[in-house]
Design a protein around this motif. Structure first.
Motif, PDB file in Angstrom:
ATOM      1  N   GLU A 138       0.842  -1.192   0.000  1.00 60.95           N
ATOM      2  CA  GLU A 138       0.000   0.000   0.000  1.00 60.95           C
ATOM      3  C   GLU A 138       0.880   1.245   0.000  1.00 60.95           C
ATOM      4  O   GLU A 138       1.492   1.590   0.992  1.00 60.95           O
ATOM      5  CB  GLU A 138      -0.933  -0.005   1.213  1.00 60.95           C
ATOM      6  N   ASN A 139       0.963   1.879  -1.155  1.00 61.48           N
ATOM      7  CA  ASN A 139       1.769   3.090  -1.330  1.00 61.48           C
ATOM      8  C   ASN A 139       3.171   2.947  -0.749  1.00 61.48           C
ATOM      9  O   ASN A 139       3.551   3.654   0.183  1.00 61.48           O
ATOM     10  CB  ASN A 139       1.056   4.288  -0.720  1.00 61.48           C
ATOM     11  N   PRO A 184       0.954   4.095   4.883  1.00 57.67           N
ATOM     12  CA  PRO A 184       0.001   4.029   5.998  1.00 57.67           C
ATOM     13  C   PRO A 184       0.628   3.698   7.354  1.00 57.67           C
ATOM     14  O   PRO A 184      -0.049   3.824   8.377  1.00 57.67           O
ATOM     15  CB  PRO A 184      -0.971   2.914   5.563  1.00 57.67           C
ATOM     16  N   ASP A 196       3.647   4.198  -6.641  1.00 54.87           N
ATOM     17  CA  ASP A 196       2.788   4.858  -5.661  1.00 54.87           C
ATOM     18  C   ASP A 196       1.328   4.531  -5.990  1.00 54.87           C
ATOM     19  O   ASP A 196       0.635   5.302  -6.646  1.00 54.87           O
ATOM     20  CB  ASP A 196       3.033   6.367  -5.692  1.00 54.87           C
ATOM     21  N   GLU A 197       0.872   3.378  -5.514  1.00 54.63           N
ATOM     22  CA  GLU A 197      -0.463   2.883  -5.788  1.00 54.63           C
ATOM     23  C   GLU A 197      -1.030   2.238  -4.532  1.00 54.63           C
ATOM     24  O   GLU A 197      -0.282   1.796  -3.656  1.00 54.63           O
ATOM     25  CB  GLU A 197      -0.426   1.835  -6.907  1.00 54.63           C
ATOM     26  N   SER A 198      -2.362   2.175  -4.455  1.00 51.92           N
ATOM     27  CA  SER A 198      -2.986   1.520  -3.309  1.00 51.92           C
ATOM     28  C   SER A 198      -2.652   0.037  -3.273  1.00 51.92           C
ATOM     29  O   SER A 198      -2.644  -0.576  -2.196  1.00 51.92           O
ATOM     30  CB  SER A 198      -4.501   1.719  -3.342  1.00 51.92           C
ATOM     31  N   ARG A 199      -2.399  -0.569  -4.423  1.00 50.98           N
ATOM     32  CA  ARG A 199      -1.815  -1.900  -4.510  1.00 50.98           C
ATOM     33  C   ARG A 199      -0.471  -1.740  -5.202  1.00 50.98           C
ATOM     34  O   ARG A 199      -0.296  -2.098  -6.371  1.00 50.98           O
ATOM     35  CB  ARG A 199      -2.732  -2.879  -5.240  1.00 50.98           C
ATOM     36  N   GLU A 254       5.740   1.440   3.905  1.00 56.95           N
ATOM     37  CA  GLU A 254       4.462   1.716   3.277  1.00 56.95           C
ATOM     38  C   GLU A 254       3.855   2.917   3.986  1.00 56.95           C
ATOM     39  O   GLU A 254       3.831   2.983   5.218  1.00 56.95           O
ATOM     40  CB  GLU A 254       3.517   0.519   3.393  1.00 56.95           C
TER      41      GLU A 254
END
Length: 385
Positions: free
Chosen positions: A53-54, A72, A373-376, A70
């Motif tokens: 996640e990012n 988060p 840089d992506e949520s997955r 990551e």
């Protein structure tokens, strides 16, 4: 190495890259088309790991595993084959909103004897949120002995942008550099020498102020400051050919910069800029230069949104050598700058428009890795075809 350190390090380096029940990367995926073309020759890319996640930053451990952050607030270990560990325990809470969160993370140069790691984060303190530099020991149980090293004070009660947060150790390992953003809502902080926002900060390996910093010991000034007048620097790296320190930073609407950093220099934000406000209005009356302001080595308009940067090391595959690589968010892709000493002599755009790139790294075997840089988020690996 002390006898008390040996069991800890041996356990850490001998620990398997993944244990039963931990998350695994998806099977690597290669691009099915013909090799990608570049001015230096063809290359292929594949997905080495996914499901992050990012992912934001990281560095390699002596055993070849990559320590990844990551945004988060998680960190993982990635084996050379792309296998991912479960999130490592022991990290403190971060403010994971806007551009904040867990930012860069780097093993210390003497990790083999100390097992120490430094990381940057957006952290909530009394008075608001700021960029914090912390240190910890990485053990088979996760992060231990976590403690703050530096807060980029003063904290700001509002605004979710511009934390900087990239780390680099000097080539001799004696100094640690941290970038901080201007925090956006109070951009004039970048010009204040009693304020740690919008700066490049230089500390000793132990986290202290070096006596030869440009403002060390001067009343009313922050001795940690190495350079100032930065907007949101998210790329920092040393040129192995010259030993010079380079910085990439976001402009507003245009005006992204690559800067050659020297102690005590003012890089101008917000008193000058090659960009405009997002509304289209001029910044600083349209001034792009002024007395006492250091010009960028290169600037971009329209924006490329430069994030992490890295120079190809001596062990890199021949295709990648002699250049500085910039992970770009918008337009997404990889920027290759051919270097002669500290001068940029050519520019090439690779994988342009494919995915938002947050950081570029070089594996111990010479391959080039990209964090998306992506949520997955993915770890992409590029190799000469």
């Amino acid at each position: 190495m002390s006898s008390s350190r040996r069991p800890l390090l041996a356990a850490l380096l001998a620990a398997p890259a993944i244990a039963p029940g931990l998350a695994r990367a998806q099977a690597p995926t290669s691009n099915p088309a013909e090799p990608e073309r570049s001015e230096r020759g063809p290359f292929r890319w594949r997905v080495l790991a996914s499901g992050l996640e990012n992912p934001w930053g990281g560095g390699f451990l002596p055993d070849g595993r990559l320590l990844l952050s990551e945004r988060p607030g998680r960190a993982r270990l990635m084996a050379p084959d792309g296998t991912l560990s479960a999130p490592l325990a022991g990290l403190p809470e971060v403010v994971a909103e806007g551009q904040g969160g867990l930012l860069d993370m780097q093993p210390a140069p003497d990790f083999a004897t100390t097992a120490e790691v430094f990381f940057a984060s957006a952290t909530l303190v009394e008075g608001g949120v700021l960029t914090r530099l912390s240190r910890a020991r990485l053990t088979p149980r996760g992060f231990e002995a976590v403690r703050p090293v530096l807060d980029a004070t003063p904290a700001q009660p509002s605004g979710r942008l511009h934390y900087g947060g990239r780390l680099a150790f000097s080539p001799d390992g004696a100094h640690l550099f941290l970038t901080t953003g201007d925090r956006n809502n109070s951009r004039e902080r970048a010009q204040k020498l009693n304020d740690l926002a919008g700066k490049v900060i230089r500390l000793t390996r132990q986290g202290e102020i070096p006596h030869d910093n440009p403002f060390a010991g001067r009343p009313g000034l922050r001795g940690e400051i190495f350079s100032y007048g930065h907007r949101n620097p998210q790329g920092i790296a040393f040129n192995p050919a010259t030993g010079s320190l380079f910085l990439a930073e976001f402009g507003p609407r245009g005006g992204d910069e690559l800067n050659l950093i020297r102690p005590g220099l003012n890089f101008g934000w917000p008193d000058v800029s090659y960009g405009r406000e997002y509304s289209g209005r001029q910044i600083a009356g349209g001034r792009t230069s002024a007395p006492g302001i250091t010009e960028p080595v290169r600037h971009w308009a329209p924006s490329v949104s430069p994030s992490g940067i890295n120079f190809a090391p001596a062990h890199a595959q021949p295709l990648w050598r002699g250049a500085l690589y910039i992970a770009c968010l918008n337009t997404p892709g990889l920027l290759r700058l051919q270097m002669e000493g500290d001068a940029v002599v050519a520019e090439e755009r690779l994988l342009w428009g494919r995915a938002r790139m947050r950081q570029v790294l070089f594996a111990p075997d010479g391959g080039l890795l990209l964090l998306t840089d992506e949520s997955r988020g993915r770890v992409l690996r590029l190799d000469a075809a």
